[in-house]
Enzyme design. Structure first.
Site, PDB file in Angstrom:
ATOM      1  N   GLY A  77      39.928  42.294  45.000  1.00 46.33           N
ATOM      2  CA  GLY A  77      40.579  41.506  43.971  1.00 46.33           C
ATOM      3  C   GLY A  77      40.964  40.125  44.459  1.00 46.33           C
ATOM      4  N   GLU A  78      41.994  39.580  43.862  1.00 41.08           N
ATOM      5  CA  GLU A  78      42.482  38.254  44.216  1.00 41.08           C
ATOM      6  C   GLU A  78      44.010  38.239  44.128  1.00 41.08           C
ATOM      7  OE1 GLU A  78      40.547  35.909  45.240  1.00 41.08           O
ATOM      8  OE2 GLU A  78      38.542  36.425  44.468  1.00 41.08           O
TER       9      GLU A  78
ATOM     10  N   CYS B 209      35.753  42.612  45.664  1.00 42.20           N
ATOM     11  CA  CYS B 209      35.026  43.408  46.630  1.00 42.20           C
ATOM     12  C   CYS B 209      35.049  44.871  46.227  1.00 42.20           C
ATOM     13  CB  CYS B 209      35.672  43.259  48.014  1.00 42.20           C
ATOM     14  SG  CYS B 209      35.949  41.555  48.521  1.00 42.20           S
TER      15      CYS B 209
ATOM     16  N   ILE C 277      26.309  35.675  24.548  1.00 36.55           N
ATOM     17  CA  ILE C 277      25.046  36.340  24.224  1.00 36.55           C
ATOM     18  C   ILE C 277      24.993  36.622  22.732  1.00 36.55           C
ATOM     19  CG2 ILE C 277      24.694  37.393  26.487  1.00 36.55           C
ATOM     20  CD1 ILE C 277      25.733  40.011  25.310  1.00 36.55           C
TER      21      ILE C 277
ATOM     22  N   ASP D 247      43.176  34.834  51.019  1.00 37.18           N
ATOM     23  CA  ASP D 247      44.355  35.473  50.428  1.00 37.18           C
ATOM     24  C   ASP D 247      44.629  36.822  51.070  1.00 37.18           C
ATOM     25  OD1 ASP D 247      42.003  36.449  49.296  1.00 37.18           O
ATOM     26  OD2 ASP D 247      42.854  36.727  47.304  1.00 37.18           O
TER      27      ASP D 247
ATOM     28  N   ARG E 284      32.064  42.883  50.651  1.00 33.85           N
ATOM     29  CA  ARG E 284      32.666  41.624  50.228  1.00 33.85           C
ATOM     30  C   ARG E 284      31.766  40.807  49.310  1.00 33.85           C
ATOM     31  NH1 ARG E 284      34.188  36.117  53.486  1.00 33.85           N
ATOM     32  NH2 ARG E 284      35.738  35.365  51.988  1.00 33.85           N
TER      33      ARG E 284
ATOM     34  N   SER F  69      37.790  35.442  31.368  1.00 29.01           N
ATOM     35  CA  SER F  69      37.600  36.076  30.061  1.00 29.01           C
ATOM     36  C   SER F  69      38.918  36.116  29.307  1.00 29.01           C
ATOM     37  CB  SER F  69      37.047  37.498  30.228  1.00 29.01           C
ATOM     38  OG  SER F  69      38.083  38.406  30.559  1.00 29.01           O
ATOM     39  N   GLY F  70      38.846  36.476  28.029  1.00 26.51           N
ATOM     40  CA  GLY F  70      40.028  36.500  27.171  1.00 26.51           C
ATOM     41  C   GLY F  70      40.644  37.860  26.975  1.00 26.51           C
TER      42      GLY F  70
END
Length: 642
Positions: free
Chosen positions: A87-88, A2, A299, A111, A61, A371-372
């Site tokens: 965030g999370e 958010c 991409i 959460d 949100r 992602s890495g």
């Protein structure tokens, strides 16, 4: 995922109205298009806790978990603790079970509610229990204070400004700039740091008086006293005495659990897949943890040197993913204004362009992408660490090594393409007279100290603070104590380059397109494990990521492990002699640009001429100057504090 914004004040003269709070929140609506909310209360002179300060909390949100019940701002039962959160919290289920066992009652499945109940019990110590990526604001009415907290590795941004008894905050700078009276005074020291690193390091921002909360810190403010306290302080000086077998087992367990936690979502989820080791390992682990084919996204570009799609395709076929591949012809003229608007302060990492495109196209299919990011810093994956190793060996030779370096400077060319072998050799030899930390800064700088001195005008030099931009890197470098220089460089990158550049780049590009990006390598437990690893488990045979290959070698095709590392970039060198040449020259040589007084006009013209004539690849430097000037036009020129 958010966007948050808000204000706190203890004097009615500094109140931020509900209308302005809404304006702050709306300015970051792209971060949360699904819902919005504000909590606003003026200062109260009488109440159960005495004089209660004024508070405003705003939220936009992007719904990921508990789509129906996760509205913010959110409070505890007696409304003495309120929060807005970006965030999370990935371990929220285990935290919730513990809190319910202690008697707390939950009204939602989000959460977010874990934050208010844990804050009730633990206060600011709550931040130590969160495993996630977050920027959190808490209105703590019982203690009449505002509390801000940021995740350990800086995945989520958080800006703030304190003036007298008022505090303003936001997920992006633009939210704070909505408040009438906030000045837009450019910090000369921030420009100096930006041209060194290609970003403005925390806690600075490009504007005087506005700051970034550093990663792993929380802030408290009661209208009089401001405190910024670090809650995450792993010991960078200590190495674990682990056997290879034990290190492998611990890595597999931690990484698998990190990916598992990041698969929690009530919306479609996928992964970026570049075809590099790190993103490929994330996808391979996702496959092990889910019964459904993993959605992957990559991409490609027309220029072969910048196109990794063949490797991404190889991994996708090997793992049986539902692969989406987009061929893109980057339009720098079209995308530049978008980047300048969304990156509120100058950020000269040109890989923001492909990051923007892959985020935009991924969002057409999913709301969350893994992602890495972080694997290179944690497991020594960058090619530049080779130079660090070589330099350390030469240092051990003492005077003989320094003599060899001086001879090398005489025979190697100073000019030529930036990434040519001979040019790299010259830069290597040139830096060997410096301390290890100084030489590393010289290698990674856009403009090193000498070039900045040649570029700046006398008037601008006189405005610079006594502090040296080097101190930002040096403070991180010296945290490792007497450990291997390779470890010093990689862990310095972990606490400087990663949060200030890579995480900022990904957050802004993804959130501008309403996409949540999660980074399993940045689980703090995995980071603490990697911080303690000795270099022998990271670097072997002239290459990094030794332990990753040893632990996960059978999960990916051999071609992925053996491939040459390719940066996620765009052909600036070609663009500046082609489609961007006119914009570049017209912008940097405009009256507005030259009259700012930062740079010597002759020095700017020399950079342009040398690049045009193919005498030198100044593309990274010219991009930094172009971004700075376009940022000025967007965010400073014509804006007056109300």
């Amino acid at each position: 995922m958010c966007g948050i914004a808000g204000a706190f004040w203890t004097s009615p003269h500094h109140e931020v109205s509900a209308a302005v709070l809404t304006q702050m929140t709306d300015s970051i609506a792209h971060r949360g298009p699904d819902d919005s909310g504000i909590y606003h209360r003026s200062q109260q002179v009488h109440g159960p806790y005495g004089i209660i300060p004024g508070i405003g909390l705003g939220h936009r949100r992007l719904s990921i978990i508990d789509l129906a019940g996760g509205h913010q701002p959110l409070a505890n039962e007696d409304e003495t603790v309120w929060t807005v959160f970006n965030g999370e919290i990935f371990n929220f289920k285990s935290l919730r079970a513990r809190l319910e066992g202690a008697g707390h009652t939950f009204r939602t499945d989000s959460d977010t509610e874990v934050i208010v109940h844990l804050f009730e019990d633990e206060g600011v110590d709550a931040f130590r229990h969160f495993n996630g990526m977050f920027a959190i604001a808490v209105w703590d009415q019982r203690h009449r204070r505002i509390v801000l907290g940021r995740d350990r590795l800086g995945q989520k941004p958080l800006y703030f400004r304190v003036q007298d008894d008022q505090l303003l905050f936001g997920s992006e700078l633009k939210a704070i700039l909505q408040v009438p009276g906030v000045p837009r005074e450019v910090d000369p020291g921030a420009i100096d740091a930006y041209l060194t690193y290609q970003y403005v390091p925390h806690p600075r921002t490009i504007f005087k008086g506005i700051h970034k909360l550093p990663p792993g810190c929380y802030l408290t403010f009661d209208g009089q006293k401001l405190e910024v306290i670090s809650y995450w302080n792993p010991d960078f000086t200590q190495e674990a005495n682990l056997s290879l077998a034990d290190a492998k087992a611990e890595l597999v367990e931690l990484f698998t659990d990190s990916v598992r936690l990041r698969l929690q979502a009530d919306v479609p989820l996928g992964a970026f897949l570049s075809g590099g080791v790190d993103s490929s390992l994330v996808v391979a682990t996702m496959k092990q943890l889910t019964d459904q084919p993993v959605k992957t996204f990559s991409i490609g570009f027309p220029q072969k040197d910048y196109d990794e799609t063949s490797y991404a395709r190889l991994v996708a076929e090997h793992l049986g993913t539902e692969h989406h591949e987009f061929q893109v012809t980057p339009d720098a003229v079209e995308i530049l204004p978008k980047l300048i608007h969304h990156y509120d302060e100058p950020m000269a990492d040109s890989s923001a362009i492909p990051t923007w495109y892959v985020s935009q196209m991924t969002r057409e299919h999913v709301t969350v992408a893994l992602s890495g990011d972080g694997g290179d810093e944690l497991f020594a994956g960058y090619d530049r660490y080779k130079a660090v190793r070589w330099a350390a060996m030469i240092d051990k030779l003492g005077p003989f090594g320094r003599l060899a370096s001086r001879i090398g400077m005489k025979v190697l060319p100073a000019g030529g393409p930036q990434k040519s072998i001979l040019r790299r050799g010259y830069r290597f030899a040139e830096a060997m007279s410096l301390s290890p930390a100084r030489r590393y800064l010289d290698w990674i700088s856009i403009f090193n100290e000498t070039r900045r001195g040649d570029l700046y005008s006398d008037a601008f030099l006189a405005q610079l603070p006594e502090s040296d931009p080097f101190s930002f890197l040096y403070q991180a470098w010296k945290r490792v104590g007497q450990r291997d220089p390779l470890i010093a460089a990689s862990l310095a990158d972990l606490t400087t380059y990663l949060p200030c550049d890579l995480n900022t780049k990904v957050d802004i590009a993804a959130m501008a397109n309403a996409l949540e990006c999660r980074q399993p390598f940045l689980d703090y437990r995995l980071a603490e494990f990697a911080i303690r690893l000795p270099s022998k488990w990271k670097w072997r045979g002239g290459r990094g990521k030794f332990l990753l290959k040893h632990a996960f070698g059978d999960r990916l095709p051999k071609a992925i492990w053996n491939r040459k590392k390719m940066g996620f970039g765009v052909p600036l060198n070609t663009w500046f002699r082609g489609q961007l040449r006119d914009i570049l020259h017209d912008t940097l040589l405009s009256e507005a640009s030259l009259s700012r007084g930062y740079f010597q006009p002759a020095a700017v013209r020399q950079l342009l001429d040398e690049h045009d004539q193919n005498q030198f690849d100044h593309s990274a430097r010219l991009w930094a100057l172009l971004v700075l000037e376009l940022w000025h036009q967007e965010w400073v020129d014509g804006h007056q504090a109300a």
